[in-house]
Structures are given as structure tokens and as C-alpha cells.
Design a protein around this motif. Structure first.
Motif, PDB file in Angstrom:
ATOM      1  N   ALA A 289      -4.437 -33.551  38.684  1.00  0.00           N
ATOM      2  CA  ALA A 289      -3.857 -33.798  37.358  1.00  0.00           C
ATOM      3  C   ALA A 289      -3.364 -32.513  36.704  1.00  0.00           C
ATOM      4  CB  ALA A 289      -4.891 -34.483  36.460  1.00  0.00           C
ATOM      5  N   LEU A 290      -4.053 -31.408  36.953  1.00  0.00           N
ATOM      6  CA  LEU A 290      -3.549 -30.120  36.465  1.00  0.00           C
ATOM      7  C   LEU A 290      -2.210 -29.793  37.123  1.00  0.00           C
ATOM      8  CD1 LEU A 290      -6.640 -27.703  36.383  1.00  0.00           C
ATOM      9  CD2 LEU A 290      -5.300 -28.483  34.422  1.00  0.00           C
ATOM     10  N   LEU A 291      -2.149 -29.976  38.428  1.00  0.00           N
ATOM     11  CA  LEU A 291      -0.920 -29.671  39.161  1.00  0.00           C
ATOM     12  C   LEU A 291       0.237 -30.574  38.721  1.00  0.00           C
ATOM     13  CD1 LEU A 291      -2.431 -29.165  42.730  1.00  0.00           C
ATOM     14  CD2 LEU A 291      -1.537 -27.386  41.212  1.00  0.00           C
ATOM     15  N   ASP A 292      -0.094 -31.820  38.384  1.00  0.00           N
ATOM     16  CA  ASP A 292       0.932 -32.774  37.971  1.00  0.00           C
ATOM     17  C   ASP A 292       1.227 -32.721  36.472  1.00  0.00           C
ATOM     18  OD1 ASP A 292       1.046 -33.621  40.598  1.00  0.00           O
ATOM     19  OD2 ASP A 292      -0.252 -35.366  40.284  1.00  0.00           O
ATOM     20  N   ARG A 293       0.583 -31.807  35.774  1.00  0.00           N
ATOM     21  CA  ARG A 293       0.780 -31.620  34.321  1.00  0.00           C
ATOM     22  C   ARG A 293       0.367 -32.853  33.510  1.00  0.00           C
ATOM     23  NH1 ARG A 293       4.138 -27.010  33.503  1.00  0.00           N
ATOM     24  NH2 ARG A 293       5.105 -26.294  35.436  1.00  0.00           N
ATOM     25  N   GLN A 294      -0.627 -33.567  33.990  1.00  0.00           N
ATOM     26  CA  GLN A 294      -1.139 -34.711  33.223  1.00  0.00           C
ATOM     27  C   GLN A 294      -2.274 -34.305  32.297  1.00  0.00           C
ATOM     28  OE1 GLN A 294      -1.875 -36.907  36.711  1.00  0.00           O
ATOM     29  NE2 GLN A 294       0.221 -37.688  36.859  1.00  0.00           N
ATOM     30  N   ILE A 295      -2.947 -33.204  32.612  1.00  0.00           N
ATOM     31  CA  ILE A 295      -3.917 -32.590  31.718  1.00  0.00           C
ATOM     32  C   ILE A 295      -3.605 -31.102  31.665  1.00  0.00           C
ATOM     33  CG2 ILE A 295      -5.707 -34.309  32.173  1.00  0.00           C
ATOM     34  CD1 ILE A 295      -7.048 -32.314  34.035  1.00  0.00           C
ATOM     35  N   ASP A 296      -4.243 -30.413  30.732  1.00  0.00           N
ATOM     36  CA  ASP A 296      -3.875 -29.014  30.510  1.00  0.00           C
ATOM     37  C   ASP A 296      -4.932 -28.009  30.928  1.00  0.00           C
ATOM     38  OD1 ASP A 296      -1.239 -29.318  28.886  1.00  0.00           O
ATOM     39  OD2 ASP A 296      -2.635 -30.718  27.947  1.00  0.00           O
ATOM     40  N   LEU A 297      -6.194 -28.399  30.882  1.00  0.00           N
ATOM     41  CA  LEU A 297      -7.239 -27.407  31.082  1.00  0.00           C
ATOM     42  C   LEU A 297      -8.520 -28.088  31.554  1.00  0.00           C
ATOM     43  CD1 LEU A 297      -7.832 -24.457  28.705  1.00  0.00           C
ATOM     44  CD2 LEU A 297      -9.802 -25.833  29.323  1.00  0.00           C
ATOM     45  N   VAL A 298      -9.193 -27.461  32.518  1.00  0.00           N
ATOM     46  CA  VAL A 298     -10.477 -27.954  33.020  1.00  0.00           C
ATOM     47  C   VAL A 298     -11.521 -26.855  32.836  1.00  0.00           C
ATOM     48  CG1 VAL A 298     -11.785 -28.687  35.050  1.00  0.00           C
ATOM     49  CG2 VAL A 298      -9.441 -29.516  34.719  1.00  0.00           C
ATOM     50  N   ILE A 299     -12.662 -27.231  32.283  1.00  0.00           N
ATOM     51  CA  ILE A 299     -13.788 -26.310  32.143  1.00  0.00           C
ATOM     52  C   ILE A 299     -14.812 -26.693  33.203  1.00  0.00           C
ATOM     53  CG2 ILE A 299     -15.610 -25.459  30.624  1.00  0.00           C
ATOM     54  CD1 ILE A 299     -13.805 -26.216  28.261  1.00  0.00           C
ATOM     55  N   ASP A 300     -15.070 -25.781  34.146  1.00  0.00           N
ATOM     56  CA  ASP A 300     -15.908 -26.091  35.303  1.00  0.00           C
ATOM     57  C   ASP A 300     -17.187 -25.270  35.264  1.00  0.00           C
ATOM     58  OD1 ASP A 300     -16.003 -27.496  38.001  1.00  0.00           O
ATOM     59  OD2 ASP A 300     -16.363 -25.420  38.608  1.00  0.00           O
ATOM     60  N   GLN A 301     -18.320 -25.891  35.643  1.00  0.00           N
ATOM     61  CA  GLN A 301     -19.592 -25.183  35.574  1.00  0.00           C
ATOM     62  C   GLN A 301     -20.071 -24.638  36.906  1.00  0.00           C
ATOM     63  OE1 GLN A 301     -23.133 -27.800  34.750  1.00  0.00           O
ATOM     64  NE2 GLN A 301     -21.539 -29.322  34.415  1.00  0.00           N
ATOM     65  N   ARG A 302     -19.215 -24.628  37.918  1.00  0.00           N
ATOM     66  CA  ARG A 302     -19.539 -24.038  39.214  1.00  0.00           C
ATOM     67  C   ARG A 302     -20.844 -24.593  39.791  1.00  0.00           C
ATOM     68  NH1 ARG A 302     -17.620 -19.167  40.563  1.00  0.00           N
ATOM     69  NH2 ARG A 302     -18.568 -19.721  42.578  1.00  0.00           N
ATOM     70  N   PRO A 303     -20.872 -25.861  40.183  1.00  0.00           N
ATOM     71  CA  PRO A 303     -22.112 -26.446  40.692  1.00  0.00           C
ATOM     72  C   PRO A 303     -22.652 -25.779  41.941  1.00  0.00           C
ATOM     73  CG  PRO A 303     -20.247 -27.911  41.078  1.00  0.00           C
ATOM     74  CD  PRO A 303     -19.762 -26.826  40.162  1.00  0.00           C
ATOM     75  N   ASP A 304     -21.782 -25.131  42.731  1.00  0.00           N
ATOM     76  CA  ASP A 304     -22.276 -24.414  43.906  1.00  0.00           C
ATOM     77  C   ASP A 304     -23.234 -23.306  43.497  1.00  0.00           C
ATOM     78  OD1 ASP A 304     -20.056 -23.201  42.681  1.00  0.00           O
ATOM     79  OD2 ASP A 304     -19.508 -22.101  44.488  1.00  0.00           O
ATOM     80  N   VAL A 305     -22.885 -22.584  42.438  1.00  0.00           N
ATOM     81  CA  VAL A 305     -23.751 -21.508  41.940  1.00  0.00           C
ATOM     82  C   VAL A 305     -25.042 -22.096  41.372  1.00  0.00           C
ATOM     83  CG1 VAL A 305     -23.927 -19.600  40.294  1.00  0.00           C
ATOM     84  CG2 VAL A 305     -21.761 -20.047  41.464  1.00  0.00           C
TER      85      VAL A 305
END
Length: 353
Positions: A289-305
């Protein structure tokens, strides 16, 4: 210079190797005078106990349980995959892991799941928590058995766990508000928010932090009452479509929780001129959706860490050691221009073939 060994400690203390070993590994049945001599030798030599070797010699097995919300939530699918990958990597170190799925946002279900662990042989438990007094008694019973209990992603009642592993969710909500406020460039606006459940501490804290920043720094922007979604993508899709059909000065959307695939479907079907949109967690559909410009911003909490830290913290607590000072887990902001390689999605697809 070689690191001092247990033999060095025994010689410096004037005791046998077996006695030094009993003191270092806290096996008991050693005279107080000998304990004092061994501890003095440890301090003088700078001896550091090799926990891995000690665990191997006594056949130590770490039995860990993870209580994770069930369902199609893509973020928790990431969590499960990271748990599996880490557990596979640690098999040689005698780490055994059970993932126990519980109903999302169901206090009674989580209470029952925690209670079910009391008669089982776990050393440590990580729980995606809720805020409810109903959880206190089973958590206290687990801890009374000597089980190390930590909160993961969404915290438990703080007096009933030993650590919390996750981002500062109030900061995450404040970050979302700052980004949306800046996008308005000083203009007026109206933001529709979505929340999975206010019983989930991470959701409640994100929403609270979000409202704080908007009220203080962007007073010309209105935050509408949150729509409670239970992180259900179908609810997100339906409610978003209705809202977009009646724009009424709507300028932004913010989803505190999950279910973003439904929100994105509604945005995809809407008119090109859509509201500014911020969501949490970088998964396959939010990435696209970011790539397709359907949303603008994602806040990610890095679950791997987060998952790597859970394993480290639980094993440290089980070994009876004090936790080191750990750096804060800081959420990452993604836009279409700084997306990392989608290695986890590729890995999961490969496993499905």
C-alpha cells in the motif's frame, strides 16, 4: 591473557574444584567459610561464570511459552515466524518453545490460558497482555512457582511481570500525531481514528499519546471518537468505506491497531483524492500500500528485535541473573522511499510452496 578458569578460582580460594563448582553454581551444602573464600577469589580474579557450560553440564533445558493472539493478524504472523526461527536456532542450546494461541482482546480467554500454565513445566512465559485485574491472580500463581513472566508488545499489569519487551506505545502514538499534524501544514482538519480495543494497553497508550500531541500542538485539527474494530479487517473495510463516502472535511485516517488490509481495500476503492493515512506495522499488505500510494506512513516496532530480546531476557531471568540495562526499542518510520528488502515475506512464501 587467558580468562581465569574455575580451576584458578579453586586454587586461589584453597578449596577443591568440586567445592568451587558448588559455590559458583549455587548447589548448596558448602560451609559459609568456603563460600566466602570462593567469592573473594572470584572478585580478585575477575572470574565470569560460563552459564552455557554450566547449563550443559547439569542438563538445563529452557522451557518457554509464548501466549499470542490467534487469527489472521499479519503482524502476529510475523511474531510467530520470528519465534519459530529463533527457537530453531537455539535448539542446540536446549531451548524448547511452545506457542499458545489465545483469542484476541478476550480477557477471560487470556485469564484461562495463563491459569492453564500453572500446572505445566514452563520456566519462562512471554504474554501479549491486556490490562485487567482478572489476570493478577493467575500471574501471581505463575510467579510463585518461580516462572519468569514478561509482557510482550502489549504490557501486563506491571506489578505482576518481571519485564516488558516492546516499544513505548505512547511515543508511537505521539509520532503518528506529529506526522499527521505536519502533513496538515498549519491547516485545519479532522482525523478519524480506529482502535482495536482499549483493553489492550498498547492501543490505549497509542491513542492517548496521539490525542495529547494533536490537542497541544495542532489545536485546529479535530480527533474524532475512535471506532472500535477488534482488529477485524472486515470492520475496518466497512467503516472506512462509509466514512470515505461522507467526507465531511475528513483529512486524515489513523489506525492504532491491526486489520489494515480492510482499511487499504476501502482506500483502494475510493476516489483518488484520499485522506492522509498512517498505520502501524510493516507487513506485506501495508508495504504494498505504501508503494501504491494508498497509505502514507507505517510505524513499525521491529518484531524481530523484540523476539530476540524476549529470548535473551527470559533466559537471563531463568538463570537467576540481573537484567542488564537495555536500550529503548524505538519504532521505525517507513515511507515508500526507505522500505527494506521484504525478506520475511519471501521466506514465508517459500515455506508455503
Amino acid at each position: 591473557m587467558a580468562s581465569p578458569t574455575l580451576t584458578d578460582v579453586a586454587e586461589a580460594a584453597g578449596v577443591s574444584y568440586a567445592t568451587a563448582d558448588r559455590v559458583i553454581n549455587k548447589r548448596g551444602n558448602v560451609a559459609a567459610k568456603s563460600i566466602a573464600k570462593v567469592n573473594e577469589a572470584v572478585a580478585a580474579l575477575g572470574y565470569v561464570r560460563n552459564i552455557a557450560a554450566a547449563n550443559l553440564s547439569r542438563g538445563r533445558v529452557y522451557r518457554l511459552a509464548f501466549l499470542i493472539p490467534q487469527g489472521p493478524n499479519a503482524f502476529f504472523a510475523r511474531i510467530r515466524q520470528h519465534i519459530k526461527d529463533t527457537a530453531d536456532r537455539l535448539q542446540a542450546e536446549r531451548v524448547h518453545v511452545d506457542v499458545i494461541e489465545v483469542a484476541a482482546f478476550a480477557v477471560e480467554g487470556l485469564q484461562a490460558s495463563i491459569a492453564s500454565l500453572i500446572d505445566k513445566d514452563f520456566d519462562g512465559v512471554a504474554i501479549v497482555g491486556l490490562q485487567s485485574d482478572a489476570l493478577i491472580q493467575p500471574l501471581e500463581q505463575l510467579r510463585a512457582k518461580g516462572v519468569a513472566v514478561v509482557g510482550l508488545v502489549s504490557d501486563l499489569p506491571q506489578d505482576n511481570r518481571l519485564a516488558y519487551i516492546g516499544i513505548d506505545n505512547r511515543v508511537a502514538g505521539r509520532t503518528a500525531a506529529r506526522m499527521i499534524g505536519m502533513a496538515h501544514a498549519g491547516g485545519k482538519g479532522s482525523i478519524q481514528t480506529f482502535v482495536g480495543s482499549m483493553d489492550a494497553r498498547d492501543h490505549a497508550e497509542r491513542f492517548s499519546g496521539f490525542c495529547e500531541v494533536i490537542a497541544t500542538d495542532f489545536p485546529d485539527i479535530t480527533v474524532r471518537d475512535p471506532i472500535i474494530t477488534n482488529d477485524d479487517a472486515a470492520i475496518l473495510k466497512s467503516r472506512t468505506a462509509t466514512i470515505l463516502g461522507d467526507r465531511s472535511n475528513l483529512t486524515a485516517l489513523y489506525n492504532v491497531g491491526a486489520g489494515n488490509s480492510g482499511l487499504i481495500e476501502a482506500l483502494r476503492a475510493s476516489a483518488p483524492q484520499r485522506p492522509f493515512c498512517v498505520v502501524h506495522e510493516l507487513v506485506s499488505h501495508s508495504r504494498q500500500a505504501l508503494l501504491d500510494r494508498q497509505i502514507d506512513l507505517v510505524i513499525d516496532q521491529r518484531p524481530d528485535v523484540e523476539i530476540n530480546r524476549v529470548f535473551t531476557v527470559l533466559r537471563t531471568l531463568i538463570d537467576g541473573n540481573a537484567l542488564p540495562v537495555l536500550p529503548d526499542l524505538v519504532p521505525t518510520i517507513y515511507v515508500q522511499d526507505n522500505l527494506p528488502a521484504d525478506t520475511l515475506t519471501d521466506q514465508m512464501k517459500a515455506q508455503d510452496r
